[in-house]
Design an enzyme around this catalytic site. Structure first.
Site, PDB file in Angstrom:
ATOM      1  N   LEU A   1     -29.200 -19.583  16.665  1.00 54.61           N
ATOM      2  CA  LEU A   1     -29.919 -19.528  17.935  1.00 54.61           C
ATOM      3  C   LEU A   1     -28.957 -19.243  19.093  1.00 54.61           C
ATOM      4  O   LEU A   1     -27.988 -19.965  19.288  1.00 54.61           O
ATOM      5  CB  LEU A   1     -30.646 -20.856  18.199  1.00 54.61           C
ATOM      6  N   ALA A   2     -29.260 -18.199  19.835  1.00 56.39           N
ATOM      7  CA  ALA A   2     -28.368 -17.832  20.931  1.00 56.39           C
ATOM      8  C   ALA A   2     -29.153 -17.230  22.095  1.00 56.39           C
ATOM      9  O   ALA A   2     -28.665 -16.363  22.802  1.00 56.39           O
ATOM     10  CB  ALA A   2     -27.327 -16.843  20.432  1.00 56.39           C
TER      11      ALA A   2
ATOM     12  N   ARG B   1     -25.871 -23.675  32.614  1.00 56.50           N
ATOM     13  CA  ARG B   1     -24.844 -24.648  32.992  1.00 56.50           C
ATOM     14  C   ARG B   1     -23.429 -24.066  32.943  1.00 56.50           C
ATOM     15  O   ARG B   1     -22.490 -24.667  33.422  1.00 56.50           O
ATOM     16  CB  ARG B   1     -24.948 -25.888  32.082  1.00 56.50           C
TER      17      ARG B   1
ATOM     18  N   GLY C   1     -25.703 -21.277  18.353  1.00 54.88           N
ATOM     19  CA  GLY C   1     -24.565 -20.385  18.617  1.00 54.88           C
ATOM     20  C   GLY C   1     -23.503 -20.998  19.504  1.00 54.88           C
ATOM     21  O   GLY C   1     -22.417 -20.440  19.665  1.00 54.88           O
TER      22      GLY C   1
ATOM     23  N   ASN D   1     -27.557 -35.897  17.493  1.00 56.07           N
ATOM     24  CA  ASN D   1     -27.910 -34.675  16.775  1.00 56.07           C
ATOM     25  C   ASN D   1     -26.867 -33.598  17.060  1.00 56.07           C
ATOM     26  O   ASN D   1     -26.711 -33.155  18.200  1.00 56.07           O
ATOM     27  CB  ASN D   1     -29.296 -34.206  17.257  1.00 56.07           C
TER      28      ASN D   1
ATOM     29  N   ASN E   1     -21.816 -26.507  26.734  1.00 57.70           N
ATOM     30  CA  ASN E   1     -22.876 -26.306  27.722  1.00 57.70           C
ATOM     31  C   ASN E   1     -22.321 -25.994  29.103  1.00 57.70           C
ATOM     32  O   ASN E   1     -23.049 -25.549  29.971  1.00 57.70           O
ATOM     33  CB  ASN E   1     -23.776 -27.535  27.785  1.00 57.70           C
TER      34      ASN E   1
ATOM     35  N   TYR F   1      10.392  -1.097  27.746  1.00 56.20           N
ATOM     36  CA  TYR F   1       9.009  -0.872  27.330  1.00 56.20           C
ATOM     37  C   TYR F   1       8.996   0.115  26.177  1.00 56.20           C
ATOM     38  O   TYR F   1       9.474   1.246  26.311  1.00 56.20           O
ATOM     39  CB  TYR F   1       8.161  -0.324  28.493  1.00 56.20           C
TER      40      TYR F   1
ATOM     41  N   ALA G   1      23.717   6.539  28.882  1.00 59.36           N
ATOM     42  CA  ALA G   1      22.984   5.661  29.788  1.00 59.36           C
ATOM     43  C   ALA G   1      22.433   6.442  30.971  1.00 59.36           C
ATOM     44  O   ALA G   1      23.038   7.395  31.438  1.00 59.36           O
ATOM     45  CB  ALA G   1      23.912   4.559  30.279  1.00 59.36           C
TER      46      ALA G   1
HETATM   47  C1  UD1 Z   1     -29.723 -29.236  21.622  1.00 62.15           C
HETATM   48  C2  UD1 Z   1     -30.638 -30.239  20.889  1.00 62.15           C
HETATM   49  C3  UD1 Z   1     -30.027 -31.633  20.957  1.00 62.15           C
HETATM   50  C4  UD1 Z   1     -28.648 -31.586  20.330  1.00 62.15           C
HETATM   51  C5  UD1 Z   1     -27.767 -30.538  21.015  1.00 62.15           C
HETATM   52  C6  UD1 Z   1     -26.481 -30.367  20.253  1.00 62.15           C
HETATM   53  C7  UD1 Z   1     -32.928 -29.421  21.114  1.00 62.15           C
HETATM   54  C8  UD1 Z   1     -34.218 -29.573  21.806  1.00 62.15           C
HETATM   55  N1  UD1 Z   1     -31.962 -30.230  21.509  1.00 62.15           N
HETATM   56  O1  UD1 Z   1     -29.685 -29.583  22.995  1.00 62.15           O
HETATM   57  O2  UD1 Z   1     -30.834 -32.566  20.239  1.00 62.15           O
HETATM   58  O3  UD1 Z   1     -28.044 -32.858  20.420  1.00 62.15           O
HETATM   59  O4  UD1 Z   1     -28.423 -29.249  21.033  1.00 62.15           O
HETATM   60  O5  UD1 Z   1     -25.623 -29.468  20.893  1.00 62.15           O
HETATM   61  O6  UD1 Z   1     -32.804 -28.588  20.221  1.00 62.15           O
HETATM   62  N2  UD1 Z   1     -31.639 -21.636  22.393  1.00 62.15           N
HETATM   63  C9  UD1 Z   1     -32.450 -20.568  22.057  1.00 62.15           C
HETATM   64  N3  UD1 Z   1     -33.671 -20.456  22.654  1.00 62.15           N
HETATM   65  C10 UD1 Z   1     -34.144 -21.375  23.548  1.00 62.15           C
HETATM   66  C11 UD1 Z   1     -33.318 -22.468  23.868  1.00 62.15           C
HETATM   67  C12 UD1 Z   1     -32.075 -22.573  23.274  1.00 62.15           C
HETATM   68  O7  UD1 Z   1     -32.062 -19.713  21.265  1.00 62.15           O
HETATM   69  O8  UD1 Z   1     -35.259 -21.191  24.033  1.00 62.15           O
HETATM   70  C13 UD1 Z   1     -30.299 -21.743  21.786  1.00 62.15           C
HETATM   71  C14 UD1 Z   1     -29.184 -21.752  22.822  1.00 62.15           C
HETATM   72  O9  UD1 Z   1     -28.708 -20.452  23.045  1.00 62.15           O
HETATM   73  C15 UD1 Z   1     -28.127 -22.630  22.153  1.00 62.15           C
HETATM   74  C16 UD1 Z   1     -28.935 -23.565  21.272  1.00 62.15           C
HETATM   75  O10 UD1 Z   1     -30.198 -22.969  21.107  1.00 62.15           O
HETATM   76  O11 UD1 Z   1     -27.244 -21.877  21.354  1.00 62.15           O
HETATM   77  C17 UD1 Z   1     -29.073 -24.940  21.865  1.00 62.15           C
HETATM   78  O12 UD1 Z   1     -29.614 -24.874  23.154  1.00 62.15           O
HETATM   79  P1  UD1 Z   1     -29.122 -25.795  24.331  1.00 62.15           P
HETATM   80  O13 UD1 Z   1     -29.902 -25.474  25.536  1.00 62.15           O
HETATM   81  O14 UD1 Z   1     -27.649 -25.765  24.422  1.00 62.15           O
HETATM   82  O15 UD1 Z   1     -29.612 -27.221  23.767  1.00 62.15           O
HETATM   83  P2  UD1 Z   1     -29.001 -28.629  24.134  1.00 62.15           P
HETATM   84  O16 UD1 Z   1     -29.556 -29.056  25.432  1.00 62.15           O
HETATM   85  O17 UD1 Z   1     -27.543 -28.603  23.975  1.00 62.15           O
HETATM   86 MG    MG Z   2     -26.130 -27.044  23.735  1.00 66.19          MG
END
Ligand code: UD1
Ligand code: MG
Length: 474
Positions: free
Chosen positions: A28-29, A35, A123, A191, A248, A370, A427
């Protein structure tokens, strides 16, 4: 430089794979990464010289997944291009708008097999070890659980969802920090953001995820409570804290860099690299130093550096894309750029920059030089201040220097140009024409000696200075 990083990443991603039953992976990215306060997508921020995403892809690739799907945002072209360069077979789906981690996995479903295990990783969590991912997948498969979650117990728990567990260690729910009560906040495991899911079951549950009112998002973490409600078991396994650390903010990225460096330094020392001040040495994700390499304080490795046993890298040197053969010596204050190869026992001294330059066995460039797009033969000596003029504003050209050649100090070698084996260049020469082997080349104005003329010249200068100060009234 970017190409170098991509090539290095592709090489490390192709590392040996862990044998196990085929799984599918979703990375997931698509999160906004607000932030980070930076236009660069969060997962492309570099850690030890490679994007966060590359670290994650490297780990999951070791499990030889049958299918890997990357979820990106509508503006995620740079992210998907990077991913495709690293893992050409990766499938990319766009999540628009990004409605949470649960929604992100739902978007990936059409690209995933019907059943089996789905490993979901974020990701932004780059320190995951393949062995841990494997353990998570295997424990889900052995227990028949609907969901297996990686838990960590960091000192600073802020930002993490908390695991609600029962007395037997079963997992009942994941509660996001905002919604957790005081007991969960204080003592529950966190988590890490990695889940192994029974894919057939996940297909059902993902349709039932509730939408959280505060952020308007679907949380993947709700899968656990949903599964339990339907009578399916969920489990968690404990991972090393650092593996679950997510990025984050810039501060968290810097903290993770520090962890990565600590890990890289410890492993280099373990392997027999000699490093009296490891805390001052910075590694890239793919630095390879053999046992017996000596690294003095304050050295920075960019991507793509390898050194054979007996190589010495002295203080304040910066290396990237460089290969040092046994006994090569570099620095202090050297800058080695991509395409550099320093032959056995060859030496690059202080304030020397090299780029796409190969030095043969025992060759020397000791000071202020160089060498760009250059081939330097064995035992050749490059005098102080020598410059290869490899660029005319449009194209790059090669300089070839033969074995045992001697290039006098302050020589400009205007490429393309060849200095033959055993030739000597005087030189201060500007060499524009090839110098044959064993020839002597001198290309500078002839020196004139004017006997006893110094006092007269001095008097002239003195007079000029006096007249000048009278004219401006000082
Ligand atoms: C998330 C978890 C949290 C965990 C933490 C660990 C959820 C709801 N919460 O929170 O329990 O402790 O990670 O680091 O999952 N992303 C998407 N699509 C979206 C939202 C996010 O692809 O709509 C991806 C982001 O790019 C990222 C990852 O999911 O790579 C996590 O998202 P992020 O917003 O960082 O979640 P956290 O608040 O850290
Ligand atoms: Mg996160």
């Amino acid at each position: 430089m970017r190409l170098l990083v991509q090539r290095s990443i592709a090489r490390v991603v192709a590392e040996q794979q862990i044998p196990m039953a085929a799984i599918a992976v979703a990375v997931l990215a698509a999160g906004r990464g607000t932030r980070m306060r930076n236009a660069l997508p969060k997962v492309l921020h570099p850690l030890a010289g490679a994007p966060l995403l590359a670290h994650v892809l490297r780990s999951v690739s070791r499990l030889a997944p049958a299918r890997t799907v990357l979820v990106v945002a509508a503006d995620g072209q740079a992210v998907s291009e990077t991913a495709r360069r690293i893992l050409p077979g990766i499938a990319v789906v766009v999540q628009d708008p990004p409605l949470g981690t649960g929604d992100a996995v739902r978007r990936a479903l059409p690209e995933l097999p019907e059943a089996g295990t789905l490993l979901v990783v974020y990701g932004d969590t780059p320190l995951l070890r393949p062995e841990t991912l494997q353990a998570l997948v295997l424990s889900r498969e052995r227990s028949g659980a609907a969901v297996a979650v990686l838990g960590i117990e960091p000192e600073d728990r802020s930002g993490y969802g908390r695991l609600r567990v029962d007395a037997e260690g079963g997992l009942l729910a994941i509660v996001e920090e905002r919604e957790a009560d005081a007991t969960l906040l204080a003592s529950a495991p966190c988590n890490a953001g990695v889940m192994a899911l029974d894919l057939a079951c996940a297909r059902e549950l993902l349709e039932q995820l509730p939408r959280h009112r505060d952020k308007g998002e679907y949380y993947l973490t709700d899968m656990v409570a949903l599964a339990c409600r339907l009578g399916r078991s969920c489990i968690w396994i404990r991972g090393a804290t650092e593996e679950g650390l997510g990025v984050n903010s810039q501060a968290e990225l810097a903290a993770l860099e520090a962890r990565f460096q600590a890990r890289a330094r410890a492993s280099a020392l373990d392997r027999g690299v000699v490093m009296p001040a490891p805390e001052t040495v910075f590694f890239a994700f793919d630095t390879e130093l053999e046992a017996g390499v000596r690294v003095e304080p304050y050295v920075v490795f960019g991507p793509g550096v390898r050194a054979e046993a007996g190589a010495v890298i002295r203080s304040f040197s910066h290396l990237e894309g460089a290969y040092l053969e046994a006994g090569a010596e570099v620095g202090p204050f050297a800058r080695l750029r991509p395409g550099t190869r320093v032959g056995a026992g060859a030496r690059i001294g202080n304030f020397v920059e090299t780029k796409n330059a190969r030095l043969g066995r025992g060759a020397k460039a000791n000071h202020l030089t160089y060498l760009g797009d250059a081939e330097v033969g064995a035992r050749a000596n490059i005098g102080a201040g020598t410059i290869t003029c490899n660029f005319d504003g449009f194209g790059k050209y090669e300089t070839r220097i033969g074995e045992d050649a001697f290039i006098g100090s302050h020589t400009a070698l205007v490429a393309p140009v060849t200095v033959g084996a055993g030739a000597i260049v005087g030189a201060g020469s500007t060499i524009t024409v090839d110098v044959p082997a064993e020839a002597v080349a001198v290309a500078r104005a002839r020196e004139r000696i004017l006997e006893h003329r110094a006092p007269e010249l001095r008097e002239r200068f003195r007079r000029r200075k006096r007249e000048g100060s009278r004219a401006d009234g000082s």
